[in-house]
Design a protein around this motif. Structure first.
Motif, PDB file in Angstrom:
ATOM      1  N   MET A   1       0.822  -1.208   0.000  1.00  0.00           N
ATOM      2  CA  MET A   1       0.000   0.000   0.000  1.00  0.00           C
ATOM      3  C   MET A   1       0.861   1.266   0.000  1.00  0.00           C
ATOM      4  N   PHE A   2       1.931   1.266   0.840  1.00  0.00           N
ATOM      5  CA  PHE A   2       2.733   2.479   0.928  1.00  0.00           C
ATOM      6  C   PHE A   2       3.480   2.755  -0.380  1.00  0.00           C
ATOM      7  N   VAL A   3       3.761   1.702  -1.172  1.00  0.00           N
ATOM      8  CA  VAL A   3       4.416   1.911  -2.469  1.00  0.00           C
ATOM      9  C   VAL A   3       3.484   2.683  -3.399  1.00  0.00           C
ATOM     10  N   LEU A   4       2.187   2.348  -3.368  1.00  0.00           N
ATOM     11  CA  LEU A   4       1.204   3.085  -4.155  1.00  0.00           C
ATOM     12  C   LEU A   4       1.135   4.539  -3.694  1.00  0.00           C
ATOM     13  N   GLN A   5       1.191   4.743  -2.396  1.00  0.00           N
ATOM     14  CA  GLN A   5       1.176   6.113  -1.865  1.00  0.00           C
ATOM     15  C   GLN A   5       2.400   6.901  -2.336  1.00  0.00           C
ATOM     16  N   LEU A   6       3.558   6.241  -2.357  1.00  0.00           N
ATOM     17  CA  LEU A   6       4.759   6.903  -2.857  1.00  0.00           C
ATOM     18  C   LEU A   6       4.593   7.304  -4.318  1.00  0.00           C
ATOM     19  N   GLY A   7       4.027   6.387  -5.120  1.00  0.00           N
ATOM     20  CA  GLY A   7       3.790   6.703  -6.524  1.00  0.00           C
ATOM     21  C   GLY A   7       2.859   7.890  -6.701  1.00  0.00           C
ATOM     22  N   LEU A   8       1.825   7.970  -5.873  1.00  0.00           N
ATOM     23  CA  LEU A   8       0.891   9.095  -5.960  1.00  0.00           C
ATOM     24  C   LEU A   8       1.564  10.410  -5.575  1.00  0.00           C
ATOM     25  N   ILE A   9       2.471  10.358  -4.601  1.00  0.00           N
ATOM     26  CA  ILE A   9       3.215  11.566  -4.228  1.00  0.00           C
ATOM     27  C   ILE A   9       4.071  12.035  -5.399  1.00  0.00           C
ATOM     28  N   GLY A  10       4.785  11.095  -6.031  1.00  0.00           N
ATOM     29  CA  GLY A  10       5.599  11.456  -7.191  1.00  0.00           C
ATOM     30  C   GLY A  10       4.755  12.016  -8.320  1.00  0.00           C
ATOM     31  N   LEU A  11       3.576  11.433  -8.547  1.00  0.00           N
ATOM     32  CA  LEU A  11       2.685  11.912  -9.597  1.00  0.00           C
ATOM     33  C   LEU A  11       2.194  13.324  -9.293  1.00  0.00           C
ATOM     34  N   CYS A  12       1.841  13.579  -8.048  1.00  0.00           N
ATOM     35  CA  CYS A  12       1.351  14.916  -7.672  1.00  0.00           C
ATOM     36  C   CYS A  12       2.426  15.979  -7.872  1.00  0.00           C
ATOM     37  N   ILE A  13       3.672  15.641  -7.518  1.00  0.00           N
ATOM     38  CA  ILE A  13       4.761  16.594  -7.730  1.00  0.00           C
ATOM     39  C   ILE A  13       4.976  16.833  -9.220  1.00  0.00           C
ATOM     40  N   ALA A  14       4.905  15.758 -10.023  1.00  0.00           N
ATOM     41  CA  ALA A  14       5.124  15.886 -11.466  1.00  0.00           C
ATOM     42  C   ALA A  14       4.021  16.685 -12.147  1.00  0.00           C
ATOM     43  N   LEU A  15       2.827  16.705 -11.553  1.00  0.00           N
ATOM     44  CA  LEU A  15       1.728  17.449 -12.169  1.00  0.00           C
ATOM     45  C   LEU A  15       2.006  18.952 -12.233  1.00  0.00           C
ATOM     46  N   LEU A  16       2.834  19.451 -11.344  1.00  0.00           N
ATOM     47  CA  LEU A  16       3.160  20.878 -11.361  1.00  0.00           C
ATOM     48  C   LEU A  16       3.921  21.267 -12.626  1.00  0.00           C
ATOM     49  N   PRO A  17       5.059  20.634 -12.938  1.00  0.00           N
ATOM     50  CA  PRO A  17       5.731  20.979 -14.198  1.00  0.00           C
ATOM     51  C   PRO A  17       4.926  20.588 -15.435  1.00  0.00           C
ATOM     52  N   LEU A  18       4.172  19.479 -15.366  1.00  0.00           N
ATOM     53  CA  LEU A  18       3.341  19.104 -16.513  1.00  0.00           C
ATOM     54  C   LEU A  18       2.272  20.161 -16.779  1.00  0.00           C
ATOM     55  N   SER A  19       1.677  20.687 -15.722  1.00  0.00           N
ATOM     56  CA  SER A  19       0.671  21.744 -15.883  1.00  0.00           C
ATOM     57  C   SER A  19       1.302  23.006 -16.445  1.00  0.00           C
ATOM     58  N   TYR A  20       2.497  23.319 -15.983  1.00  0.00           N
ATOM     59  CA  TYR A  20       3.206  24.497 -16.484  1.00  0.00           C
ATOM     60  C   TYR A  20       3.446  24.379 -17.988  1.00  0.00           C
ATOM     61  N   VAL A  21       3.909  23.204 -18.413  1.00  0.00           N
ATOM     62  CA  VAL A  21       4.159  22.994 -19.850  1.00  0.00           C
ATOM     63  C   VAL A  21       2.866  23.106 -20.639  1.00  0.00           C
ATOM     64  N   TRP A  22       1.789  22.572 -20.096  1.00  0.00           N
ATOM     65  CA  TRP A  22       0.527  22.540 -20.832  1.00  0.00           C
ATOM     66  C   TRP A  22      -0.059  23.936 -21.032  1.00  0.00           C
ATOM     67  N   VAL A  23       0.014  24.784 -19.997  1.00  0.00           N
ATOM     68  CA  VAL A  23      -0.619  26.101 -20.088  1.00  0.00           C
ATOM     69  C   VAL A  23       0.301  27.142 -20.701  1.00  0.00           C
ATOM     70  N   LYS A  24       1.601  26.849 -20.795  1.00  0.00           N
ATOM     71  CA  LYS A  24       2.539  27.826 -21.322  1.00  0.00           C
ATOM     72  C   LYS A  24       2.327  28.002 -22.816  1.00  0.00           C
ATOM     73  N   ALA A  25       2.335  29.255 -23.252  1.00  0.00           N
ATOM     74  CA  ALA A  25       2.175  29.547 -24.679  1.00  0.00           C
ATOM     75  C   ALA A  25       3.479  29.226 -25.404  1.00  0.00           C
ATOM     76  N   ASP A  26       3.548  28.062 -25.987  1.00  0.00           N
ATOM     77  CA  ASP A  26       4.749  27.624 -26.697  1.00  0.00           C
ATOM     78  C   ASP A  26       4.313  26.738 -27.846  1.00  0.00           C
ATOM     79  N   ASP A  27       4.927  26.929 -29.007  1.00  0.00           N
ATOM     80  CA  ASP A  27       4.542  26.149 -30.184  1.00  0.00           C
ATOM     81  C   ASP A  27       5.018  24.707 -30.101  1.00  0.00           C
TER      82      ASP A  27
END
Length: 369
Positions: A1-27
């Motif tokens: 169970m805790f391994v899944l929790q670790l994966g979710l933590i990593g995913l949540c942190i990664a969502l920040l740069p992924l969101s930045y890339v998605w909303v940034k005006a770049d071709d």
């Protein structure tokens, strides 16, 4: 169970740069994702050096979690008990958090690389290529998996120097591979075929740099930074007493010889002196190479960066000795080495692309398509 929790933590942190890339005006969102991942990997390497230099590598003495949990919050009782049993030992609440933050950020980098793999293979299936083989990001994903394995062995093998050094080198290999992919997605300002003849010299420079970083990692992981306490002499001598056999015996425990005895000061001096002496060769070669390459317009910026970083590396390396290894300067010295790897990779890529028929085209933005 805790391994899944670790994966979710990593995913949540990664969502920040992924969101930045998605909303940034770049071709070209894929290019931005690769560059951002490269930058964050550099940050992770520097934070890894901070983890090692603060003796936090065993802050959580198991892997991938902390005392079988996903967070030092949950493992508070176990950490407190271990710290009370050995107040000067490797476990404390601060060290546990440093170690776990390093692991969280590493998992987030893994998520970003998985995103790259998904994007390139989707582009291949839709016949909208990104001017890069999908096997390149896939290889990077495999590399970070190997890097993760060495991260686990770093903990389970109690900071064995050869494992820690290989963990560092694999991290730099990951950074270099991401840097090459980022360069592949970026148009070269000027195509200069005459520069291509310098490619062998640049490759040799990269090899020299990797060897020097490996020697530096061996110094750091063996805690031999202060084995020589003066400069340019080493303990008052140009060639002090040294024990290379014990100093460079690779498979041994931290602080021990291959025979299981306490490592001698002469062995630590041999480690430090070798790194310091080889640095002279690397510095002179890099200064010469950067001076020769800066005459080309397409290479001037990274070549100037190499010149600047070589000076900074010399100053931070000297400061580590004179000022008795202060933490900020030690971390900066590690970061400077990582940036030098990136610059040499950029130079090699541009020289390789300068060969006739090897001009690189800008990639299309399949993410926003």
């Amino acid at each position: 169970m805790f391994v899944l929790q670790l994966g979710l933590i990593g995913l949540c942190i990664a969502l920040l740069p992924l969101s930045y890339v998605w909303v940034k005006a770049d071709d070209n969102k894929f290019r931005k994702l690769v560059w951002l991942t490269t930058f964050l990997t550099l940050d992770l390497i520097m934070f890894g050096s901070f983890t090692r230099l603060t003796d936090s590598g065993l802050g959580c003495p198991d892997w991938p979690g902390c005392y079988g949990t996903s967070s030092p919050f949950v493992a508070h009782a176990a950490i407190t008990a271990a710290h009370q049993a050995m107040p000067s030992g490797p476990v404390s609440m601060v060290k546990a958090w440093i170690e776990m933050l390093h692991r969280y950020f590493a998992m987030a980098i893994g998520v970003l690389i998985i995103a790259q793999v998904v994007i390139v293979w989707t582009a291949r299936l839709k016949r909208r290529p990104l001017h890069v083989s999908p096997w390149w990001p896939t290889g990077i994903l495999l590399l970070i998996c190997v890097q993760g394995a060495f991260g686990a062995w770093t903990v389970t093998m109690k900071l064995q120097p050869v494992i820690v050094t290989l963990h560092l080198l694999l991290g730099l290999a990951l950074l270099g591979a991401l840097g090459w992919l980022a360069a592949r997605q970026t148009p070269i300002p000027v195509h200069e075929p005459a520069a291509a003849r310098w490619l062998p010299a640049a490759v040799f420079g990269l090899v020299l740099l990797v060897v020097q970083i490996a020697l530096g990692g061996w110094v750091s992981t063996n805690y031999a930074v202060l084995a020589c306490t003066d400069f340019p002499l080493c303990n008052g001598q140009w060639v002090p007493p040294m024990n290379f056999e014990h100093g460079f015996h690779l498979w041994r425990a931290l602080g021990m010889t291959g025979d299981g005895e306490m490592i001698s000061q002469d062995a630590l001096v041999a480690i430090h002196w070798t790194h310091r002496t080889f640095a002279v060769v690397v510095v002179l070669y890099m200064l010469w190479l950067a001076h020769k390459l800066r005459r080309f317009e397409s290479l001037r910026t990274p070549a100037n960066g190499v010149l600047l970083l070589i000076v900074i590396q010399f100053l931070t390396g000297l400061s580590n000795i004179v000022l008795q290894w202060p933490l900020p300067i030690a971390v900066a010295h590690n970061g400077g080495a990582a940036i030098l790897i990136l610059l040499l990779v950029m130079l090699n890529f541009r020289l390789s692309s300068s060969r006739p028929g090897r001009a690189v085209l800008p990639a299309r933005d399949v993410v926003s398509a």
